[in-house]
Design a protein around this motif. Sequence first.
Motif, PDB file in Angstrom:
ATOM      1  N   TYR A 113      32.088  18.716  57.703  1.00 15.94           N
ATOM      2  CA  TYR A 113      32.656  19.369  58.888  1.00 15.94           C
ATOM      3  C   TYR A 113      31.598  19.530  59.978  1.00 15.94           C
ATOM      4  CZ  TYR A 113      34.202  23.283  61.806  1.00 15.94           C
ATOM      5  OH  TYR A 113      34.510  24.094  62.865  1.00 15.94           O
ATOM      6  N   LEU A 114      30.414  20.015  59.590  1.00 20.20           N
ATOM      7  CA  LEU A 114      29.344  20.226  60.566  1.00 20.20           C
ATOM      8  C   LEU A 114      28.839  18.901  61.139  1.00 20.20           C
ATOM      9  CD1 LEU A 114      27.438  23.044  58.658  1.00 20.20           C
ATOM     10  CD2 LEU A 114      28.553  23.295  60.882  1.00 20.20           C
ATOM     11  N   LYS A 115      28.770  17.884  60.303  1.00 18.89           N
ATOM     12  CA  LYS A 115      28.357  16.569  60.790  1.00 18.89           C
ATOM     13  C   LYS A 115      29.380  16.017  61.775  1.00 18.89           C
ATOM     14  CE  LYS A 115      26.952  11.957  59.260  1.00 18.89           C
ATOM     15  NZ  LYS A 115      26.850  11.014  58.121  1.00 18.89           N
ATOM     16  N   GLN A 116      30.666  16.201  61.464  1.00 16.88           N
ATOM     17  CA  GLN A 116      31.726  15.742  62.364  1.00 16.88           C
ATOM     18  C   GLN A 116      31.695  16.509  63.685  1.00 16.88           C
ATOM     19  OE1 GLN A 116      33.795  13.180  61.363  1.00 16.88           O
ATOM     20  NE2 GLN A 116      34.592  13.107  63.445  1.00 16.88           N
ATOM     21  N   ALA A 117      31.243  17.772  63.619  1.00 18.99           N
ATOM     22  CA  ALA A 117      31.159  18.585  64.836  1.00 18.99           C
ATOM     23  C   ALA A 117      29.993  18.173  65.725  1.00 18.99           C
ATOM     24  CB  ALA A 117      31.032  20.063  64.471  1.00 18.99           C
ATOM     25  N   GLY A 118      29.054  17.361  65.182  1.00 22.23           N
ATOM     26  CA  GLY A 118      27.980  16.845  66.019  1.00 22.23           C
ATOM     27  C   GLY A 118      26.574  17.041  65.499  1.00 22.23           C
ATOM     28  N   TRP A 119      26.404  17.764  64.377  1.00 18.33           N
ATOM     29  CA  TRP A 119      25.073  17.974  63.818  1.00 18.33           C
ATOM     30  C   TRP A 119      24.664  16.775  62.961  1.00 18.33           C
ATOM     31  CZ3 TRP A 119      22.675  21.901  65.999  1.00 18.33           C
ATOM     32  CH2 TRP A 119      23.425  22.983  66.474  1.00 18.33           C
ATOM     33  N   GLU A 179      22.613  14.981  59.606  1.00 21.09           N
ATOM     34  CA  GLU A 179      22.753  15.275  58.177  1.00 21.09           C
ATOM     35  C   GLU A 179      21.849  16.411  57.723  1.00 21.09           C
ATOM     36  OE1 GLU A 179      22.212  11.758  55.895  1.00 21.09           O
ATOM     37  OE2 GLU A 179      23.988  10.751  56.690  1.00 21.09           O
ATOM     38  N   ILE A 180      20.593  16.408  58.177  1.00 18.20           N
ATOM     39  CA  ILE A 180      19.649  17.436  57.742  1.00 18.20           C
ATOM     40  C   ILE A 180      20.069  18.807  58.254  1.00 18.20           C
ATOM     41  CG2 ILE A 180      17.270  18.259  57.973  1.00 18.20           C
ATOM     42  CD1 ILE A 180      16.348  15.368  57.943  1.00 18.20           C
ATOM     43  N   LYS A 181      20.452  18.890  59.536  1.00 17.92           N
ATOM     44  CA  LYS A 181      20.865  20.177  60.092  1.00 17.92           C
ATOM     45  C   LYS A 181      22.192  20.634  59.496  1.00 17.92           C
ATOM     46  CE  LYS A 181      18.342  20.052  64.463  1.00 17.92           C
ATOM     47  NZ  LYS A 181      18.423  20.092  65.939  1.00 17.92           N
ATOM     48  N   ALA A 182      23.091  19.701  59.236  1.00 17.02           N
ATOM     49  CA  ALA A 182      24.370  20.058  58.616  1.00 17.02           C
ATOM     50  C   ALA A 182      24.143  20.675  57.241  1.00 17.02           C
ATOM     51  CB  ALA A 182      25.267  18.829  58.511  1.00 17.02           C
ATOM     52  N   SER A 183      23.268  20.060  56.445  1.00 20.40           N
ATOM     53  CA  SER A 183      22.956  20.598  55.119  1.00 20.40           C
ATOM     54  C   SER A 183      22.269  21.954  55.225  1.00 20.40           C
ATOM     55  CB  SER A 183      22.059  19.621  54.348  1.00 20.40           C
ATOM     56  OG  SER A 183      22.735  18.407  54.105  1.00 20.40           O
ATOM     57  N   GLY A 184      21.407  22.109  56.231  1.00 17.93           N
ATOM     58  CA  GLY A 184      20.713  23.381  56.417  1.00 17.93           C
ATOM     59  C   GLY A 184      21.631  24.494  56.874  1.00 17.93           C
TER      60      GLY A 184
END
Length: 371
Positions: A223-229, A231-236
């Motif tokens: 979801y966070l990756k799809q929102a624009g973040w 991979e590393i920031k999405a996991s964080g």
Amino acid sequence: MSLAFINIFLSLFTFGIVVAFLGASKLYIAQKLGLNDARMAWLISLNQFSNLLGTLIAGYGLVSISYKLVLGSGFLLIIGSIWLVGTYQIYWPVTIALSGLGLGGSFLNVGSNALLPVLRPNNPSSITNLAHACFGFGALVLPILLTLLLRRFGWRKALNILTFLILIPTLMSLVAFYPTTSNLPNSTNSFSFLANKTILLAMLASFCYVAIEASLATWLTTYLKQAGWNEIKASGFVAFFWLALMVGRLLASSLLTANNGLFLIQLLTLILIITLMSMTTFITLWTSVLSVVMLGFCCAPIFPTLVGVTFAKFDSALSGNIYALVAAVGMGGATILPYIVGRVSSSISIYYGLRILILPASILLLTAFYL
């Protein structure tokens, strides 16, 4: 405070690591094995099915033999599974490892929750929320720790370090002294209380809630990756979900009484539904992160309070059997729903996948009025 009681918190802390592990490492595993969301969803469902199977084995087998057996074997399975994931970047060894991770995590989950009301029978909703805050802390630490280790050491060495760290609570679980089943009055493995209305409603509520939490833990990175973040920031940023979960349970442990648990479940489930609607409709970089935090706060006290409310109506000697039933049904939901979310995410988008969670959340809200 006995070492056995401390091990309850360490076991739930490690169970939090196990639950967060797949969500935090999902993008890395998928990339290394060349898996799309649909195939990754199958692996996730297999992990959850192993959790379900382990819950029944622990609750209706190992707990009745020895608390040390169920906790010790759970830790050893987790250590072996994480080592296997880090060592072999091949589909079938990873499949076996994720199954072992589900079994090991379920042993810790059932063993610690069965032991808790035996050692601390007063105000089960409050003490269960306090103990489950350690679950949230473990799930919070794992994404942050894994991200740092991956940046510095790479995949294999990072997981070897994680395996070494889990050796510490493993040794503590093996040297502690626990109450024996012969000292627990009225202990039984009977399914006779299945006809009880409270148990049936708790099982339905557990099915809905655990399915929701497992889906969020697994797919929030997507979801966070799809929102624009990236991979590393999405996991964080998923760590914010677990931080909110931990803080929410700590707050609940100090606020809950024997009379207000169900009201709290009802209120937070309603806010959860509203959050799911808004986060899949109004999407920006920072509103996606805010939604993750809100989801964590909403989810925080629901399951431990549900368990505490249920435990309060039965003899503490039945806690292992009751928890096994309630948690196993919950794992059934966790086996099915994350897979469905993944399939919808793969074929349409993650936003439509997460909207599916509104249905079980609505059923959970309705069930809470009849418990």
